[in-house]
Design an enzyme around this catalytic site. Structure first.
Site, short mmCIF file in Angstrom:
data_model
loop_
_atom_site.label_atom_id
_atom_site.label_comp_id
_atom_site.label_asym_id
_atom_site.label_seq_id
_atom_site.Cartn_x
_atom_site.Cartn_y
_atom_site.Cartn_z
N LYS A 13 -9.33 31.00 -22.20
CA LYS A 13 -10.25 31.09 -21.06
C LYS A 13 -10.01 32.39 -20.28
O LYS A 13 -10.92 33.14 -19.98
CB LYS A 13 -10.08 29.88 -20.11
N ARG A 86 -11.83 20.17 -13.84
CA ARG A 86 -10.91 19.67 -14.85
C ARG A 86 -10.84 18.15 -14.85
O ARG A 86 -10.07 17.57 -15.62
CB ARG A 86 -9.51 20.19 -14.52
N ARG A 120 2.89 33.74 -24.78
CA ARG A 120 2.09 34.53 -23.83
C ARG A 120 2.98 35.31 -22.86
O ARG A 120 3.97 34.81 -22.35
CB ARG A 120 1.16 33.62 -23.03
N ARG A 150 4.96 32.94 -17.65
CA ARG A 150 4.68 31.93 -16.62
C ARG A 150 5.71 30.80 -16.68
O ARG A 150 6.13 30.41 -17.76
CB ARG A 150 3.26 31.35 -16.83
N ARG A 161 0.81 19.54 -20.51
CA ARG A 161 -0.50 20.10 -20.14
C ARG A 161 -1.58 19.73 -21.18
O ARG A 161 -2.72 19.43 -20.83
CB ARG A 161 -0.40 21.62 -20.02
P1 AP5 Z 1 -5.22 32.60 -22.32
O1 AP5 Z 1 -6.48 33.38 -22.34
O2 AP5 Z 1 -4.20 32.99 -21.31
O3 AP5 Z 1 -5.54 31.04 -22.33
P2 AP5 Z 1 -6.10 30.08 -21.19
O4 AP5 Z 1 -7.16 29.24 -21.81
O5 AP5 Z 1 -6.45 30.85 -19.97
O6 AP5 Z 1 -4.80 29.18 -21.00
P3 AP5 Z 1 -4.02 28.76 -19.70
O7 AP5 Z 1 -2.65 28.36 -20.16
O8 AP5 Z 1 -4.14 29.78 -18.62
O9 AP5 Z 1 -4.82 27.51 -19.32
P4 AP5 Z 1 -4.37 26.39 -18.44
O10 AP5 Z 1 -5.66 25.69 -18.36
O11 AP5 Z 1 -3.21 25.60 -18.93
O12 AP5 Z 1 -3.78 27.13 -17.15
P5 AP5 Z 1 -4.39 27.42 -15.70
O13 AP5 Z 1 -3.80 28.65 -15.20
O14 AP5 Z 1 -5.86 27.26 -15.69
O15 AP5 Z 1 -4.56 32.74 -23.79
C1 AP5 Z 1 -3.35 32.10 -24.10
C2 AP5 Z 1 -2.52 32.95 -25.09
O16 AP5 Z 1 -3.25 33.06 -26.31
C3 AP5 Z 1 -2.27 34.40 -24.64
O17 AP5 Z 1 -1.03 34.80 -25.11
C4 AP5 Z 1 -3.37 35.19 -25.32
O18 AP5 Z 1 -3.01 36.53 -25.55
C5 AP5 Z 1 -3.52 34.41 -26.62
N1 AP5 Z 1 -4.89 34.42 -27.15
C6 AP5 Z 1 -6.06 34.29 -26.46
N2 AP5 Z 1 -7.10 34.34 -27.31
C7 AP5 Z 1 -6.57 34.48 -28.56
C8 AP5 Z 1 -7.13 34.59 -29.87
N3 AP5 Z 1 -8.45 34.56 -30.06
N4 AP5 Z 1 -6.28 34.72 -30.92
C9 AP5 Z 1 -4.94 34.76 -30.74
N5 AP5 Z 1 -4.34 34.68 -29.52
C10 AP5 Z 1 -5.16 34.54 -28.46
O19 AP5 Z 1 -3.79 26.17 -14.88
C11 AP5 Z 1 -2.38 26.07 -14.66
C12 AP5 Z 1 -2.08 24.78 -13.91
O20 AP5 Z 1 -2.71 24.82 -12.60
C13 AP5 Z 1 -2.60 23.49 -14.55
O21 AP5 Z 1 -1.71 22.97 -15.50
C14 AP5 Z 1 -2.73 22.58 -13.31
O22 AP5 Z 1 -1.48 22.07 -12.93
C15 AP5 Z 1 -3.20 23.54 -12.22
N6 AP5 Z 1 -4.66 23.59 -12.14
C16 AP5 Z 1 -5.48 24.63 -12.46
N7 AP5 Z 1 -6.77 24.29 -12.29
C17 AP5 Z 1 -6.78 23.02 -11.85
C18 AP5 Z 1 -7.81 22.09 -11.52
N8 AP5 Z 1 -9.12 22.43 -11.63
N9 AP5 Z 1 -7.45 20.86 -11.08
C19 AP5 Z 1 -6.16 20.50 -10.95
N10 AP5 Z 1 -5.13 21.31 -11.28
C20 AP5 Z 1 -5.44 22.57 -11.72
MG MG Z 2 -5.72 30.91 -17.99
#
Ligand code: AP5
Ligand code: MG
Length: 208
Positions: A13, A86, A120, A150, A161
């Site tokens: 994402k 979410r 990552r 992170r 997660r």
């Molecule tokens: P990346 O693009 O960073 O993936 P992402 O989908 O953004 O994954 P996140 O881990 O950020 O998602 P998340 O939903 O767990 O975390 P968030 O910060 O939203 O890519 C990941 C890796 O893959 C990287 O190394 C990248 O280089 C690699 N990659 C990407 N594309 C690739 C490809 N095509 N091929 C190969 N490699 C690739 O949330 C964190 C925490 O915050 C949650 O756990 C929760 O506690 C809280 N939170 C956030 N939003 C909410 C909400 N709405 N409600 C309640 N709690 C929330």
């Molecule tokens: Mg992200």
């Protein structure tokens, strides 16, 4: 365009959001980034969020909906919601304060996610890399700042997660499907640029 980016942790994402915001001039709103900024600043929201994030659980709906609502009030024009909604509750709340055009679901085989997230490395500027493509580099290609891992990118938290995603977030695929707003981009081992080509095909078609 008002877009939701849906997908499991590690689906890409954030990686796609950086590209989409540049090409389509949309404001990128990431709840994960907002919580991490609050943690860094030591705010009350940050203190609360940290306990949930470290456990791989979701931050409570009321807090999360409020920060999104407040940040959307400051946006003029199109935006991209990354990591929100979410839960079904968040999706229903969002329907009360915003009119979403499209939910773009990035669907990646679960077996790829653990390695992606644990490998990552991120930069404060928002760029995200994987150790396998860094060739030992420890600084950001874009801005030169040091890369870091992170706190929640460890195997134990990632497993929690992923389970949270399956239970609480995956039902949103149906929710937006029923609204006729869902487009799924199915990805396997394509590179981020190849995934972006698929994303662009969807968004350009939508923009017509
Ligand atoms: P990346 O693009 O960073 O993936 P992402 O989908 O953004 O994954 P996140 O881990 O950020 O998602 P998340 O939903 O767990 O975390 P968030 O910060 O939203 O890519 C990941 C890796 O893959 C990287 O190394 C990248 O280089 C690699 N990659 C990407 N594309 C690739 C490809 N095509 N091929 C190969 N490699 C690739 O949330 C964190 C925490 O915050 C949650 O756990 C929760 O506690 C809280 N939170 C956030 N939003 C909410 C909400 N709405 N409600 C309640 N709690 C929330
Ligand atoms: Mg992200």
């Amino acid at each position: 365009m008002k877009i939701i980016l849906l997908g499991a942790p590690g689906a890409g994402k954030g990686t796609q959001a950086v590209r989409i915001q540049e090409k389509f001039q949309l404001k990128h709103i990431s709840t994960g980034d907002m919580f991490r900024a609050n943690i860094k600043e030591g705010t009350e929201i940050g203190k609360l969020a940290k306990s949930y994030i470290d456990a791989g659980k979701l931050v409570p709906d009321d807090v999360t909906c409020e920060i999104v609502k407040q940040s959307l009030e400051k946006v003029n024009g199109g935006y991209l919601l990354d990591g929100f909604p979410r839960t079904l509750f968040q999706a229903e709340e969002l329907d009360k304060f915003a009119e979403i055009d499209l939910c773009l679901n990035i669907d990646v085989d679960t077996s790829l996610l653990l390695d992606r997230i644990c490998g990552r490395r991120v930069c404060a500027c928002g760029a995200s890399y994987h150790v396998s493509t860094l060739g030992g580099k420890t600084t950001c290609e874009k801005c030169g700042k040091p890369l870091y891992q992170r706190d929640d990118d460890n195997p134990e938290t990632v497993k929690a997660r992923l389970a949270t995603y399956e239970k609480q977030t995956a039902p949103l695929v149906d929710y937006y499907g029923k609204q006729g707003k869902l487009v799924t981009v199915k990805c396997g081992t394509e590179t981020p640029d190849e995934v972006f080509e698929k994303v662009c095909a969807v968004l350009e078609n939508f923009n017509k």
